[in-house]
Motif scaffolding. Structure first.
Motif, PDB file in Angstrom:
ATOM      1  N   UNK A  48       0.866  -1.172   0.000  1.00  0.00           N
ATOM      2  CA  UNK A  48       0.000   0.000   0.000  1.00  0.00           C
ATOM      3  C   UNK A  48       0.909   1.230   0.000  1.00  0.00           C
ATOM      4  N   UNK A  49       1.136   1.803  -1.173  1.00  0.00           N
ATOM      5  CA  UNK A  49       2.082   2.909  -1.289  1.00  0.00           C
ATOM      6  C   UNK A  49       1.553   4.222  -0.727  1.00  0.00           C
ATOM      7  N   UNK A  50       0.324   4.195  -0.228  1.00  0.00           N
ATOM      8  CA  UNK A  50      -0.228   5.388   0.417  1.00  0.00           C
ATOM      9  C   UNK A  50       0.230   5.503   1.868  1.00  0.00           C
ATOM     10  N   UNK A  51       0.835   4.430   2.404  1.00  0.00           N
ATOM     11  CA  UNK A  51       1.271   4.445   3.802  1.00  0.00           C
ATOM     12  C   UNK A  51       2.628   5.132   3.943  1.00  0.00           C
ATOM     13  N   UNK A  52       2.861   5.671   5.133  1.00  0.00           N
ATOM     14  CA  UNK A  52       4.146   6.332   5.395  1.00  0.00           C
ATOM     15  C   UNK A  52       5.294   5.333   5.404  1.00  0.00           C
ATOM     16  N   UNK A  53       5.026   4.087   5.819  1.00  0.00           N
ATOM     17  CA  UNK A  53       6.080   3.067   5.839  1.00  0.00           C
ATOM     18  C   UNK A  53       6.632   2.809   4.447  1.00  0.00           C
ATOM     19  N   UNK A  54       5.730   2.689   3.466  1.00  0.00           N
ATOM     20  CA  UNK A  54       6.168   2.449   2.088  1.00  0.00           C
ATOM     21  C   UNK A  54       6.885   3.666   1.517  1.00  0.00           C
ATOM     22  N   UNK A  55       6.367   4.855   1.795  1.00  0.00           N
ATOM     23  CA  UNK A  55       6.995   6.069   1.279  1.00  0.00           C
ATOM     24  C   UNK A  55       8.366   6.305   1.915  1.00  0.00           C
ATOM     25  N   UNK A  62      11.788  13.261  -3.533  1.00  0.00           N
ATOM     26  CA  UNK A  62      11.396  14.529  -4.123  1.00  0.00           C
ATOM     27  C   UNK A  62       9.884  14.681  -4.186  1.00  0.00           C
ATOM     28  N   UNK A  63       9.407  15.248  -5.291  1.00  0.00           N
ATOM     29  CA  UNK A  63       7.967  15.499  -5.435  1.00  0.00           C
ATOM     30  C   UNK A  63       7.233  14.295  -6.004  1.00  0.00           C
ATOM     31  N   UNK A  64       7.976  13.294  -6.477  1.00  0.00           N
ATOM     32  CA  UNK A  64       7.353  12.100  -7.054  1.00  0.00           C
ATOM     33  C   UNK A  64       7.300  11.016  -5.984  1.00  0.00           C
ATOM     34  N   UNK A  65       6.106  10.630  -5.532  1.00  0.00           N
ATOM     35  CA  UNK A  65       6.013   9.623  -4.461  1.00  0.00           C
ATOM     36  C   UNK A  65       6.441   8.239  -4.937  1.00  0.00           C
ATOM     37  N   UNK A  66       6.796   7.393  -3.987  1.00  0.00           N
ATOM     38  CA  UNK A  66       7.143   6.004  -4.304  1.00  0.00           C
ATOM     39  C   UNK A  66       5.918   5.278  -4.841  1.00  0.00           C
ATOM     40  N   UNK A  67       6.143   4.352  -5.788  1.00  0.00           N
ATOM     41  CA  UNK A  67       5.041   3.608  -6.394  1.00  0.00           C
ATOM     42  C   UNK A  67       5.546   2.234  -6.835  1.00  0.00           C
ATOM     43  N   UNK A  68       4.644   1.416  -7.337  1.00  0.00           N
ATOM     44  CA  UNK A  68       5.031   0.096  -7.844  1.00  0.00           C
ATOM     45  C   UNK A  68       6.057   0.200  -8.957  1.00  0.00           C
ATOM     46  N   UNK A  69       6.001   1.281  -9.707  1.00  0.00           N
ATOM     47  CA  UNK A  69       6.934   1.462 -10.821  1.00  0.00           C
ATOM     48  C   UNK A  69       8.383   1.489 -10.385  1.00  0.00           C
ATOM     49  N   UNK A  70       8.640   1.941  -9.152  1.00  0.00           N
ATOM     50  CA  UNK A  70      10.024   1.987  -8.660  1.00  0.00           C
ATOM     51  C   UNK A  70      10.612   0.593  -8.472  1.00  0.00           C
ATOM     52  N   UNK A 113      13.244  -2.837 -13.667  1.00  0.00           N
ATOM     53  CA  UNK A 113      13.118  -1.944 -14.827  1.00  0.00           C
ATOM     54  C   UNK A 113      13.678  -0.566 -14.506  1.00  0.00           C
ATOM     55  N   UNK A 114      13.661  -0.200 -13.225  1.00  0.00           N
ATOM     56  CA  UNK A 114      14.075   1.130 -12.799  1.00  0.00           C
ATOM     57  C   UNK A 114      15.529   1.123 -12.322  1.00  0.00           C
ATOM     58  N   UNK A 115      15.960   2.278 -11.821  1.00  0.00           N
ATOM     59  CA  UNK A 115      17.327   2.421 -11.310  1.00  0.00           C
ATOM     60  C   UNK A 115      17.360   2.364  -9.782  1.00  0.00           C
ATOM     61  N   UNK A 116      16.397   1.684  -9.186  1.00  0.00           N
ATOM     62  CA  UNK A 116      16.315   1.633  -7.727  1.00  0.00           C
ATOM     63  C   UNK A 116      17.581   1.011  -7.133  1.00  0.00           C
ATOM     64  N   UNK A 117      18.062   1.589  -6.036  1.00  0.00           N
ATOM     65  CA  UNK A 117      19.287   1.115  -5.392  1.00  0.00           C
ATOM     66  C   UNK A 117      19.048   0.911  -3.905  1.00  0.00           C
ATOM     67  N   UNK A 118      19.505  -0.212  -3.390  1.00  0.00           N
ATOM     68  CA  UNK A 118      19.390  -0.516  -1.968  1.00  0.00           C
ATOM     69  C   UNK A 118      20.604   0.040  -1.236  1.00  0.00           C
ATOM     70  N   UNK A 119      20.347   0.704  -0.108  1.00  0.00           N
ATOM     71  CA  UNK A 119      21.412   1.256   0.728  1.00  0.00           C
ATOM     72  C   UNK A 119      21.395   0.512   2.061  1.00  0.00           C
ATOM     73  N   UNK A 120      22.518  -0.112   2.405  1.00  0.00           N
ATOM     74  CA  UNK A 120      22.594  -0.903   3.625  1.00  0.00           C
ATOM     75  C   UNK A 120      22.942  -0.024   4.822  1.00  0.00           C
ATOM     76  N   UNK A 121      22.664  -0.520   6.006  1.00  0.00           N
ATOM     77  CA  UNK A 121      22.962   0.207   7.238  1.00  0.00           C
ATOM     78  C   UNK A 121      22.146  -0.380   8.362  1.00  0.00           C
TER      79      UNK A 121
END
Length: 240
Positions: A48-55, A62-70, A113-121
């Motif tokens: 559910x990309x409307x939740x704060x956890x997903x965002x 930026x101004x483009x929210x997280x979505x399935x496309x990412x 399909x996207x340029x999504x990158x995981x950051x560890x920590x």
């Protein structure tokens, strides 16, 4: 003399028939070694990309929210590779109803399909990264034990008969990484990120002879938090 010869011939035929029946008698325990799977790995994205956890799992959005496309995946290439060290079938009822189990390694490759990158920590997250990437994938490797009920409709044909199996599997994540390839070269980040350690899946198998179709659907999530994605696989199984 003719009667004796005829009797002897019939006796020979009877003995040969008994030998053939003995040879065709199905084994109570049958083992396949080094079974190979080739197929496709994906996930059912229930986030559910409307939740704060997903965002919040996507930083600097930026101004483009997280979505399935990412986190959308490419589906046009082989992305699931499994090697089962052994698959064993034990008869429960006349070799028609059997218990089937094994041990092996599952490797799921998720090509983004996207340029999504995981950051560890301490609290891993993702960012939108380099748009110049030609390859961007997340790899999750599991040590897995499958357990199934197997039905062999013609046990006298052995492994050549029509069979189907269904059950569950339990897997432990023993390694994961993200591999990215672009104009500046190839990078590999080997870490667990926030992936779930344990994976429980429904599994099934359908086949005639040495080649079978397989499929799995995980009941557990791919990630510990942030995203609600349930992995699945489908492909072809090659066994001796």
């Amino acid at each position: 003399m003719k009667g004796l010869n005829a009797l002897g011939e019939w006796k020979d035929i009877g003995n040969k028939t008994l030998d053939m029946l003995k040879k065709k008698k199905p084994k109570k325990v049958s083992t396949n070694w080094f079974v190979l799977d080739l197929g496709f790995a994906g996930y059912n994205d229930k986030t559910n990309y409307a939740t704060s956890e997903a965002q919040n799992f996507l930083y600097n959005r930026g101004v483009i929210p997280a979505s399935k496309g990412d986190y959308a995946l490419k589906g046009s290439r082989i992305s699931n590779f499994n090697l089962w060290f052994f698959m064993q079938r034990v008869s429960i009822a006349a070799s028609v109803l059997n218990l089937k189990y094994g041990l092996g390694i599952e490797s799921n490759n998720y090509f983004f399909k996207s340029d999504i990158t995981y950051i560890d920590g301490l609290s891993p997250y993702t960012i939108r990264g380099n748009p110049d990437l030609s390859k961007n994938k997340l790899v999750a490797n599991y040590l897995t034990i499958p357990l199934m009920i197997n039905v062999n409709t013609n046990p006298r044909k052995g492994k050549k008969g029509f069979q189907f199996s269904a059950g569950i599997s339990g897997g432990y994540l023993y390694g994961s990484k993200q591999k990215q390839k672009g104009s500046s070269g190839t990078t590999r980040n080997k870490t667990d990120f926030n992936l779930e350690r344990w994976k429980l899946s429904y599994i099934a198998e359908l086949g005639l002879g040495p080649i079978k179709l397989y499929g799995s659907m995980a009941t557990t999530k791919l990630h510990q938090y942030g995203l609600d994605q349930h992995p699945y696989t489908i492909g072809v199984r090659f066994s001796n």
